[in-house]
Design a protein around this motif. Structure first.
Motif, PDB file in Angstrom:
ATOM      1  N   VAL A 197       0.874  -1.172   0.000  1.00  0.00           N
ATOM      2  CA  VAL A 197       0.000   0.000   0.000  1.00  0.00           C
ATOM      3  C   VAL A 197       0.912   1.223   0.000  1.00  0.00           C
ATOM      4  CG1 VAL A 197      -1.663   1.360   1.305  1.00  0.00           C
ATOM      5  CG2 VAL A 197      -1.952  -1.118   1.120  1.00  0.00           C
ATOM      6  N   SER A 198       0.615   2.172  -0.865  1.00  0.00           N
ATOM      7  CA  SER A 198       1.462   3.349  -1.029  1.00  0.00           C
ATOM      8  C   SER A 198       0.817   4.573  -0.381  1.00  0.00           C
ATOM      9  CB  SER A 198       1.680   3.637  -2.510  1.00  0.00           C
ATOM     10  OG  SER A 198       2.149   2.497  -3.186  1.00  0.00           O
ATOM     11  N   PHE A 199       1.673   5.457   0.102  1.00  0.00           N
ATOM     12  CA  PHE A 199       1.236   6.738   0.639  1.00  0.00           C
ATOM     13  C   PHE A 199       2.208   7.801   0.143  1.00  0.00           C
ATOM     14  CE2 PHE A 199       4.462   5.321   3.521  1.00  0.00           C
ATOM     15  CZ  PHE A 199       5.121   6.468   3.939  1.00  0.00           C
ATOM     16  N   ASN A 200       1.819   9.058   0.287  1.00  0.00           N
ATOM     17  CA  ASN A 200       2.690  10.161  -0.126  1.00  0.00           C
ATOM     18  C   ASN A 200       3.101  10.959   1.110  1.00  0.00           C
ATOM     19  OD1 ASN A 200       3.879  12.500  -1.210  1.00  0.00           O
ATOM     20  ND2 ASN A 200       2.585  12.417  -3.027  1.00  0.00           N
ATOM     21  N   PRO A 201       4.380  11.038   1.419  1.00  0.00           N
ATOM     22  CA  PRO A 201       4.838  11.761   2.617  1.00  0.00           C
ATOM     23  C   PRO A 201       4.429  13.229   2.635  1.00  0.00           C
ATOM     24  CG  PRO A 201       6.605  10.419   1.706  1.00  0.00           C
ATOM     25  CD  PRO A 201       5.493  10.392   0.714  1.00  0.00           C
ATOM     26  N   LYS A 202       4.064  13.795   1.462  1.00  0.00           N
ATOM     27  CA  LYS A 202       3.694  15.206   1.398  1.00  0.00           C
ATOM     28  C   LYS A 202       2.222  15.445   1.742  1.00  0.00           C
ATOM     29  CE  LYS A 202       7.174  16.097  -2.160  1.00  0.00           C
ATOM     30  NZ  LYS A 202       7.412  16.493  -3.571  1.00  0.00           N
ATOM     31  N   TYR A 222       4.167  -0.956 -10.841  1.00  0.00           N
ATOM     32  CA  TYR A 222       5.348  -1.690 -11.300  1.00  0.00           C
ATOM     33  C   TYR A 222       6.630  -0.936 -10.958  1.00  0.00           C
ATOM     34  CZ  TYR A 222       8.781  -3.627 -14.558  1.00  0.00           C
ATOM     35  OH  TYR A 222       9.914  -4.167 -15.109  1.00  0.00           O
ATOM     36  N   GLN A 223       6.616   0.377 -11.215  1.00  0.00           N
ATOM     37  CA  GLN A 223       7.805   1.187 -10.925  1.00  0.00           C
ATOM     38  C   GLN A 223       8.110   1.194  -9.431  1.00  0.00           C
ATOM     39  OE1 GLN A 223       9.755   2.264 -13.260  1.00  0.00           O
ATOM     40  NE2 GLN A 223       8.333   1.743 -14.929  1.00  0.00           N
ATOM     41  N   LEU A 224       7.074   1.261  -8.615  1.00  0.00           N
ATOM     42  CA  LEU A 224       7.277   1.201  -7.169  1.00  0.00           C
ATOM     43  C   LEU A 224       7.811  -0.172  -6.767  1.00  0.00           C
ATOM     44  CD1 LEU A 224       6.600   3.290  -4.826  1.00  0.00           C
ATOM     45  CD2 LEU A 224       4.748   1.721  -4.249  1.00  0.00           C
ATOM     46  N   GLY A 225       7.290  -1.199  -7.430  1.00  0.00           N
ATOM     47  CA  GLY A 225       7.768  -2.555  -7.146  1.00  0.00           C
ATOM     48  C   GLY A 225       9.234  -2.732  -7.474  1.00  0.00           C
ATOM     49  N   MET A 256       3.971  -0.738   3.855  1.00  0.00           N
ATOM     50  CA  MET A 256       3.561   0.629   3.486  1.00  0.00           C
ATOM     51  C   MET A 256       4.768   1.304   2.852  1.00  0.00           C
ATOM     52  SD  MET A 256       0.382   1.507   4.400  1.00  0.00           S
ATOM     53  CE  MET A 256       0.334   3.212   4.892  1.00  0.00           C
ATOM     54  N   LEU A 257       4.594   1.820   1.634  1.00  0.00           N
ATOM     55  CA  LEU A 257       5.725   2.373   0.888  1.00  0.00           C
ATOM     56  C   LEU A 257       5.416   3.789   0.395  1.00  0.00           C
ATOM     57  CD1 LEU A 257       6.564  -0.742  -1.305  1.00  0.00           C
ATOM     58  CD2 LEU A 257       7.680  -0.047   0.821  1.00  0.00           C
ATOM     59  N   PRO A 258       6.389   4.686   0.444  1.00  0.00           N
ATOM     60  CA  PRO A 258       6.177   6.046  -0.043  1.00  0.00           C
ATOM     61  C   PRO A 258       6.189   6.097  -1.571  1.00  0.00           C
ATOM     62  CG  PRO A 258       8.438   5.794   0.694  1.00  0.00           C
ATOM     63  CD  PRO A 258       7.735   4.502   1.023  1.00  0.00           C
TER      64      PRO A 258
END
Length: 994
Positions: free
Chosen positions: A280-285, A389-392, A363-365
């Motif tokens: 699951v992705s989140f944005n630190p901003k 895919y790019q995050l992977g 959890m990944l940024p």
């Protein structure tokens, strides 16, 4: 006072002595019936070949428009007609401007659309395509393409399109297939080819990957779900020092416990991808908060007291969707806290899952996450989306292989095995609903809904697409190439961007930024397709080796040469013949050590390679293999323009074109996209049958093709009206050039000023027309010429010179000068208009030059002498024409009041404030310019009652009647009428009668 004492019964009849126009050129064009006759004539005299022969013996520089190949499948639509007509205008205009303009038409023959048609035929017969020998199947595809090539060729020719129709290029010709394979093997040898596993746009119905250019977007209703991911572990990330100072150990533990009891909520429109979730992705901003559900509305699937992690900007919308009546925001949630969380998959531990989903979900940024829609958290399935895919890749996520080529889950996938995402009829399969039910059963479904949005579909089957992870062959566009062709960069992307910036001119200019941005942001090129009809990827892989192994691909120049030679002789079908692998590898490597690849190349690679087998290899190609122009629709920035650019930059080191010209799409009269379902399509064949091809061509010339164009019955009626007005101008010219003898010519220096002014205008037009054609501005060329014909010729020059042409003695300088000018206009208008109105200008030309081998299309635009240009005289005549406009407007007032019937009854007095303008009017036969019997020009102040035009200050007209009798031959009212040898004539007419 004027009088007309000669009665019509006693006056001599001089009608037979007037030199009225004589021509067989018909008022009605009859284009639908007559155009085929001209086509047959051009075929007989071989115009295209004669122009090539003419160029071979002269010093004409070559000009090549390289044809972007239409697809050999179905009758022409209006977009085809627009496209080919623009190309034809480019080719013809450059030919007539002195170039050797070559045009080799071509066709795209491989690929899914044709294969799909053959499969449709099989399905109707109850046959299984996979049970048919692949070479037999390919032969059927070839025959299908051949049939449509023949049909389309005749339809294009009917539009008046010139070109080498006897020897077009086809991507399925043996030489073309050999060169396509040869170009592909350059990718193999220079190291840009690799096999990778990544999500690509996939058609479950057609069971193949699709290029971006094969995708179109339509409205689609998708399921939407809000899903809870339980926190499995928290507190892995260390609290930043500045925060740790505010909390003791107990407080920090409390914060961690709060999150451990919470769930992270994601939102997706593709429930079927949940089994493939890996993060699951989140944005630190983004600002996030921890929210508690305090009260529920009826029908809510939330739970009182549960805590949810949400983006602050989206929390209210999520609570509304989940039917939460009351909620509280407990606290901020920092990005370091989120990054330290580990989640459980929603299906972890459920009955029947066999442990399939019992893995940690990190959890990944990710910068791709926004708080514009959804929850601020993105469910990440690296096998089914490019961002995912790019995050992977960045974080080493595991790829999944749960989806089969037909769009169903692998049969051994727990719970969902064999269920279809997209059924073979293109409708939604059960996979989405099954996942929604399973999520609800597992307690992970917070809310659900439906969303109508733009969604990718196959342009051929019209079925929805999915992103699917599959092994494909790619061209690495950022890998350095050591081939010695690095003048514009050492990678495909660098060379392409440099070519766009430095080597190519774009019409319109905005095409540069469009193509540049596409190349700048595009991923690696997917070259492979899992189909049968096309050029195979002619390569071999080492059996048992991994794609990352250095010897995975066989790179052997002699093997490549054998493949190319075999394709030259027998075409690409030989690749599928038993024993071919052993034949080409024999004596070079052990055939048993290698596996043959049977994927076929993306058809965009086929058309992208045409520069090699057309421009480079053909005798009518180009010396450097580079075209002067590529011209297609704006959609080809992501299609042929781009594939040609990428392919050539790999194998030539630069773009294969110097100019890129683009046109828009064709819409109906209301600006709506044409659609069979709307019943607003217009077929070129119907226009040709009703109006003729020249009317269709004129529509193209009148429109701004760089934008979207409209067409319909009312628009075509307007085009036909413009055509009739132009035809009348040409007919007048022909009529007054009857029996014209070049011996009549008058040198420009001996001509009246009016004729010299026309020559000046021709010199200006010559520049404008040539510049317009050189810039591919056909609308500008036509409007300039049309205005000249209707305003400056028909309404001005012809109107004035009718009197001299009809009534002057045949030996008079004025009449001879007018005929000389008409002849000069004729040769220019016919050649200037010929690239646009190919049939009509032939008709006009043959009306004067009816020889067996005669044709306007064998002519060049005449060179215009520099001394025709006279700016000072042009300025003078601009003033004279301003004065004329005031006079004619004043006479129209008198005519409307029925004071006069014809302008020749008038002898107006023109008051002009400007001395120079008054002098200019007196220096020419101003009465002739105004078509009155006599006129006076004075600088005396005008009386108050004088007629004035507000837009022409300083000029006023007082109406007076002409004095004298009416000449029964020219109808002028003059004092000397009746005092000459021939009764009731003026001196000019008396002299003409001899």
């Amino acid at each position: 006072m004027s009088s007309d004492k000669t009665s019509t019964t006693t006056a001599p009849d001089y009608r037979g002595t007037v030199f009225l126009p004589q021509t067989d050129f018909p008022m009605r064009a009859g284009l639908p019936a007559r155009e085929p006759e001209w086509l047959e004539r051009w075929e007989k005299i071989g115009i295209y070949d004669r122009l090539r022969e003419k160029a071979a013996t002269g010093s004409r520089s070559p000009f090549t428009l390289h044809d972007g190949p239409p697809y050999a499948n179905g009758h022409l639509h209006i977009g085809h007609a627009l496209n080919k007509t623009i190309k034809d205008m480019i080719v013809r205009s450059h030919q007539m401007m002195g170039r050797d303009a070559r045009y080799v038409p071509g066709w795209d023959c491989h690929g899914l659309p044709i294969e799909w048609k053959i499969e449709e035929q099989y399905r109707k017969k109850g046959l299984d395509k996979d049970a048919v020998d692949i070479v037999d199947f390919r032969q059927e595809c070839r025959k299908f393409a051949e049939g449509w090539v023949d049909i389309q060729r005749e339809e294009f020719k009917r539009l008046g399109i010139t070109g080498n129709w006897d020897d077009p290029y086809l991507t399925m010709n043996f030489h073309a297939e050999a060169v396509i394979a040869e170009e592909f093997m350059k990718f193999l040898m220079n190291g840009t080819l690799y096999q990778g596993s990544k999500p690509v746009m996939w058609s479950p119905v057609e069971k193949t990957a699709l290029a971006e250019a094969e995708v179109e977007y339509h409205d689609h209703t998708s399921h939407t779900i809000w899903v809870r991911f339980k926190v499995r572990r928290g507190g892995n990330a260390e609290m930043p020092t500045e925060d740790a100072a505010e909390y003791d150990d107990a407080d920090q533990a409390l914060l961690a416990d709060q999150l451990h009891d919470a769930t992270v909520v994601i939102w997706t429109t593709t429930p079927w991808t949940i089994p493939q979730n890996r993060a699951v992705s989140f944005n630190p901003k983004i600002s996030y908060g921890l929210y508690r559900v305090d009260a529920l509305a009826e029908g809510s699937t939330a739970t009182e007291g549960e805590t949810l992690l949400l983006a602050d900007a989206l929390a209210e919308a999520v609570m509304d969707q989940a039917k939460v009546a009351e909620h509280s925001r407990l606290r901020d949630v920092s990005s370091w806290e989120l990054e330290g969380l580990t989640l459980a998959h929603p299906y972890a531990g459920i009955e029947g899952a066999q442990g399939e989903w019992d893995y940690d979900v990190p959890m990944l940024p990710g910068d791709h996450v926004t708080d514009e829609a959804g929850t601020g958290f993105v469910h990440t399935a690296p096998s089914h989306g490019d961002d995912d895919y790019q995050l992977g890749l960045k974080f080493g996520l595991q790829m999944t292989y749960n989806v089969e080529p037909d769009g169903s889950y692998r049969k051994d996938l727990p719970i969902f095995g064999g269920e279809a995402i997209i059924a073979q009829d293109g409708k939604d399969g059960p996979a989405n609903v099954s996942n929604i039910k399973q999520l609800a059963w597992a307690g992970a479904l917070l809310a659900k809904g439906k969303l109508k949005h733009s969604y990718p579909h196959s342009w051929r089957s019209k079925a929805p697409l999915i992103y699917r992870n599959t092994a494909q062959w790619f061209a690495a566009i950022d890998k350095p190439i050591e081939d010695g062709m690095d003048s514009y960069g050492d990678t495909i992307r660098a060379r392409a961007l440099s070519s766009i910036e430095k080597l190519v001119k774009f019409t319109p200019e905005k095409g540069r930024n469009r193509l540049h941005s596409m190349i700048e942001g595009r991923p690696d090129w997917v070259l492979s397709r899992q189909r049968a009809w096309g050029v195979p990827l002619t390569c071999f892989v080492k059996t048992g080796a991994k794609p990352t192994d250095p010897d995975f691909l066989l790179r052997n120049a002699e093997v490549n040469a054998r493949i190319t030679a075999a394709f030259e002789t027998s075409g690409a079908d030989v690749w599928y013949q038993t024993g071919f692998k052993e034949k080409v590898l024999d004596g070079l490597v052990n055939p048993d050590a290698y596996t043959q690849v049977f994927d076929v190349l993306d058809v965009w690679f086929d058309s992208g390679s045409t520069h090699a087998f057309v421009l480079r290899d053909r005798a009518d190609g180009t010396e450097d293999g580079i075209a002067d122009v590529y011209m297609e629709g704006t959609d080809q920035h992501r299609g042929w323009f781009q594939s040609s650019l990428l392919q050539a930059c790999t194998t030539k080191g630069r773009a294969p074109y110097r100019n890129v010209v683009t046109h828009g799409f064709t819409l109906d009269e209301k600006g709506m996209k044409m659609s069979k379902s709307l019943g607003n399509t217009i077929v070129p064949e119907e226009i040709v049958k009703q109006y003729g091809a020249d009317i269709l061509r004129l529509w193209v010339a009148q429109t701004d093709y760089t934008a979207d164009q409209r067409i319909g019955s009312e628009i075509l009626k307007g085009v036909a009206d413009s055509y009739r007005r132009l035809r009348n101008t040409l007919r007048f010219m022909l009529g007054n050039l009857h029996d014209y003898d070049p011996q009549e010519q008058v040198a420009p220096r001996d001509m009246p000023e009016l004729e010299r002014w026309i020559l000046h205008r021709l010199s200006e037009l010559d520049v404008e027309v040539r510049e317009g054609y050189a810039q591919y501005d056909f609308q500008g060329v036509f409007q300039t010429l049309f205005t000249f014909c209707t305003v400056e010729l028909s309404a001005f020059y012809f109107d004035i010179r009718k009197d001299a042409l009809y009534c002057d003695p045949v030996t008079s300088t004025r009449r001879r000068a007018a005929r000389t000018v008409l002849d000069l206009i004729f040769h220019r208008l016919t050649t200037w208009f010929a690239p646009i109105l190919v049939f009509t200008m032939e008709d006009v030309w043959l009306a004067r030059y009816p020889g067996e081998d005669s044709s306007v299309h064998l002519q060049d635009m005449p060179e215009t002498p520099a001394d025709w240009h006279n700016t000072a005289m042009a300025e003078k005549w601009e003033g004279i024409r301003r004065g004329r406009r005031v006079v004619t407007a004043a006479l129209e007032v008198q005519r409307s009041a029925k004071e006069i019937g014809a302008s020749l009854e008038a002898a107006p007095i023109v008051h002009v404030e400007d001395e120079d303008l008054a002098h200019a009017m007196r220096s020419v036969a101003f009465a002739d310019q105004c078509i009155v019997s006599s006129i006076s020009v004075t600088t005396d102040p005008a009386p108050n009652e004088a007629f004035r035009l507000p837009e022409q200050p300083g000029i006023a007209v007082v109406f007076e009647r002409a004095e004298g009798e009416k000449c029964q031959r020219c109808w002028k009212i003059l004092p000397d009428v009746g005092s000459h040898k021939h009764p009731a004539t003026c001196k000019r007419c008396n002299d003409a009668l001899g």
